[in-house]
Design an enzyme around this catalytic site. Structure first.
Site, PDB file in Angstrom:
ATOM      1  N   GLY A 246       0.833  -1.197   0.000  1.00  0.00           N
ATOM      2  CA  GLY A 246       0.000   0.000   0.000  1.00  0.00           C
ATOM      3  C   GLY A 246       0.867   1.246   0.000  1.00  0.00           C
ATOM      4  O   GLY A 246       2.012   1.218  -0.461  1.00  0.00           O
ATOM      5  N   SER A 247       0.344   2.309   0.551  1.00  0.00           N
ATOM      6  CA  SER A 247       1.054   3.590   0.514  1.00  0.00           C
ATOM      7  C   SER A 247       2.211   3.591   1.519  1.00  0.00           C
ATOM      8  O   SER A 247       2.228   2.804   2.471  1.00  0.00           O
ATOM      9  CB  SER A 247       0.090   4.718   0.874  1.00  0.00           C
ATOM     10  OG  SER A 247      -0.291   4.587   2.231  1.00  0.00           O
ATOM     11  N   GLU A 268       5.765  -3.551   0.792  1.00  0.00           N
ATOM     12  CA  GLU A 268       5.841  -3.229  -0.639  1.00  0.00           C
ATOM     13  C   GLU A 268       4.988  -1.981  -0.817  1.00  0.00           C
ATOM     14  O   GLU A 268       3.776  -2.041  -0.890  1.00  0.00           O
ATOM     15  CB  GLU A 268       5.323  -4.427  -1.439  1.00  0.00           C
ATOM     16  CG  GLU A 268       5.775  -4.428  -2.868  1.00  0.00           C
ATOM     17  CD  GLU A 268       4.698  -3.884  -3.764  1.00  0.00           C
ATOM     18  OE1 GLU A 268       4.839  -2.708  -4.159  1.00  0.00           O
ATOM     19  OE2 GLU A 268       3.743  -4.614  -4.064  1.00  0.00           O
ATOM     20  N   CYS A 302       1.709   0.340  -8.456  1.00  0.00           N
ATOM     21  CA  CYS A 302       2.873   0.880  -7.744  1.00  0.00           C
ATOM     22  C   CYS A 302       4.055   0.954  -8.699  1.00  0.00           C
ATOM     23  O   CYS A 302       5.008   1.682  -8.456  1.00  0.00           O
ATOM     24  CB  CYS A 302       3.181   0.101  -6.484  1.00  0.00           C
ATOM     25  SG  CYS A 302       3.358  -1.621  -6.765  1.00  0.00           S
TER      26      CYS A 302
HETATM   27  C1  UN1 Z   1       1.406  -3.369  -7.651  1.00  0.00           C
HETATM   28  O1  UN1 Z   1       1.127  -2.387  -8.335  1.00  0.00           O
HETATM   29  O2  UN1 Z   1       1.240  -3.368  -6.402  1.00  0.00           O
HETATM   30  O3  UN1 Z   1       4.722  -5.291 -12.103  1.00  0.00           O
HETATM   31  C2  UN1 Z   1       1.894  -4.642  -8.212  1.00  0.00           C
HETATM   32  C3  UN1 Z   1       3.521  -5.023 -12.211  1.00  0.00           C
HETATM   33  C4  UN1 Z   1       2.527  -6.050 -11.722  1.00  0.00           C
HETATM   34  C5  UN1 Z   1       2.394  -5.963 -10.241  1.00  0.00           C
HETATM   35  C6  UN1 Z   1       2.163  -4.592  -9.692  1.00  0.00           C
HETATM   36  N1  UN1 Z   1       2.994  -7.357 -12.091  1.00  0.00           N
HETATM   37  O4  UN1 Z   1       3.114  -3.994 -12.708  1.00  0.00           O
END
Ligand code: UN1
Length: 516
Positions: A246-247, A268, A302
């Site tokens: 998350g954030s 993460e 993310c």
């Molecule tokens: C996320 O945005 O938390 O690499 C995970 C990626 C994806 C996973 C993103 N396989 O964009």
């Protein structure tokens, strides 16, 4: 265009999702949820999909007690046998890929392609976990003492808490849960309150597989709720590992709570990912990578490309091509295969997008494409915005932050050293990329004095990582690694054993100690 209502009803029926749902583990927590209801509204059309009961603190307590009990049995199952259960889950996911992908797409707002892609990530991690179930290897070392053997083995931790975000409502849970489960742990999942139904569906599919294999109740648990449940998990010494996505703000709170009790944490968190486009880049390839990276999942990954650091010699040409490409983007219902960009998750996200655009201009940046909230037919949910491009300086306060929206910042550089400095010059450290046909540039970018991110790609965008590698990043991204490579080690405890098969007791470090 399909009949959305009929189509979605079929999906909801498939996963036994009713207008009001019990929020606990499927078939397990029927009487356990006494908390308030949360409503899941689709950002696609604003419709209420269904309601889910959240867990009250007493429900949470009962689930933890049952998980503790289940661990005592599950840890004794041979790892390959646990792997066989996960293999069957992977098969069940293959059978449900289209339906689950559609639900993810409708509840979260990502495109059908990306919804199905997320289920594919689940299938891939199941396959990976099955192989891993026969490869949870430890090392054997040579002892410095005669007639001694030293080796290490890996044991499960116990209860693993998994807190996930709305943007990958099913894949990120699977990265964690599938590895944690083959390792012999039991899991408690708190999904985002914005995507409770996708979680419900995952558990529904899993419960069928678990029943068929007589997996003890309580091995894999779902606890629906708000951040209050997340706080309970973070503070609970019985949850040995907390994996949270998350954030950065959320991660700091979770990290501090878990560290305060000396628990293990796997974080993460936010990214602020850049692509460096050099004068040696294949601009066609760079364009596709940049646009998909920036507007995929409406800029809510993310790993989304948030910054483009472009060599001054190609800046004007590349930015002109970008603007042209943005003009061709189809924005609308993500269940329509022609559409590139769906809605943001909710209206609060739209407000943040708008605030970021105001901040960009205040700091002296300029917005190069049409931008703003979309209104009118098809956009009634109030969650649709135009993906846009803004010319900025890297040190603007707004550029230093992660705004979960499709705003792409462009900036110019002169030397590669300067570009790398800009790429690294943000608090976050998740993903990064360089577009170049020049070997020296690529290697410099990948060297110890290059990108400081957990992911560094060459001629690939910043998003769309495969599950086989370890996923995560440095600095404000939290330092955790999930999914492939040897990320499994975070879900196990290492035990070093030295065995003496001789008749004497020689001490290490040559210490002489005699009794009598
Ligand atoms: C996320 O945005 O938390 O690499 C995970 C990626 C994806 C996973 C993103 N396989 O964009």
């Amino acid at each position: 265009m399909m009949d959305l209502k009929k189509d979605m009803q079929e999906v909801l029926d498939q996963f036994a999702i009713r207008a009001k749902n019990n929020g606990g583990s499927d078939g397990i927590a029927q009487q356990l949820t006494k908390g308030a209801q949360i409503a899941s509204n689709s950002p696609v059309d604003g419709q209420l999909i269904a309601e889910v009961a959240t867990a009250a603190p007493t429900d949470y307590e009962a689930i933890v007690l049952r998980a503790e009990e289940a661990f005592l049995a599950w840890r004794k199952w041979p790892a390959p046998k646990r792997g066989e259960v996960i293999r069957q889950y992977g098969q069940a996911l293959r059978d449900n890929k289209e339906m689950l992908g559609k639900l993810v797409s409708y509840e979260m707002g990502k495109s059908l392609q990306e919804g199905a892609g997320e289920v594919q990530e689940m299938i891939d991690i199941c396959d990976f976990a099955v192989g891993l179930s026969r490869q949870l290897h430890g090392l054997t070392m040579h002892s410095e003492r005669p007639d001694h053997r030293m080796y290490e083995q890996w044991h499960p931790l116990g209860i693993v808490g998994i807190i996930t975000a709305f943007n990958f409502p099913v894949a990120v849970w699977s990265w964690n849960a599938m590895i944690a489960l083959v390792a012999g742990n039991v899991t408690i999942w708190k999904p985002s309150e914005k995507t409770p139904l996708a979680a419900q569906a995952c558990m529904h599919i899993l419960s069928g597989v678990f029943k068929a294999n007589q997996v003890p109740a309580g091995v894999c648990n779902l606890v629906q709720g708000t951040t209050e449940i997340g706080k309970l998990i973070a503070a609970d010494p019985r949850i040995v590992l907390v994996s949270a996505t998350g954030s950065t703000r959320m991660g700091m709170a979770v990290g501090q709570a878990v560290a305060g009790r000396l628990g293990k944490c796997l974080l993460e968190l936010g990214g602020n990912n850049a692509i460096i486009v050099t004068e040696n880049a294949d601009l066609k390839l760079a364009l596709t990578g940049a646009v998909f990276g920036a507007v995929g999942t409406a800029g809510q990954r993310c790993t989304t490309t948030r910054r483009l650091i472009i060599h001054e010699s190609v800046y004007d040409q590349f930015v002109a091509e970008l603007i042209k490409a943005y003009g061709q983007l189809q924005i609308g219902n993500p269940l329509d295969p022609q559409v590139h960009v769906g809605p943001l998750i909710d209206e609060a996200a739209v407000v943040q997008y708008e605030a970021a655009l105001v901040a960009v201009q205040k700091e002296g940046g300029s917005i190069l494409t049409p931008a703003g909230k979309l209104e009118g037919e098809g956009f009634e949910s109030g969650c649709y915005v135009r993906p846009c491009i803004a010319a900025v300086q890297n040190d603007y306060m707004i550029v230093q932050q992660e705004t979960f929206a499709p705003i792409l910042y462009v900036m110019k550089y002169t030397t590669l050293e300067e570009a790398i400095q800009m790429q690294n010059g943000v608090p976050q450290g998740l993903s990064s990329a360089i577009m170049t046909g020049n070997l020296k540039e690529a290697e410099k970018f990948l060297s110890a004095s290059g990108s400081d991110c957990g992911i560094a790609n060459v001629n690939i965008g910043t998003s769309g990582a495969e599950i086989g590698g370890a996923f995560g990043g440095e600095k404000h991204t939290g330092g955790g690694r999930e999914s492939g490579s040897d990320a499994w080690k975070a879900y196990m405890r290492r035990q070093t054993s030295t065995i003496n098969y001789g008749d004497d007791l020689p001490l290490a470090q040559g210490i002489d100690f005699h009794l009598g």
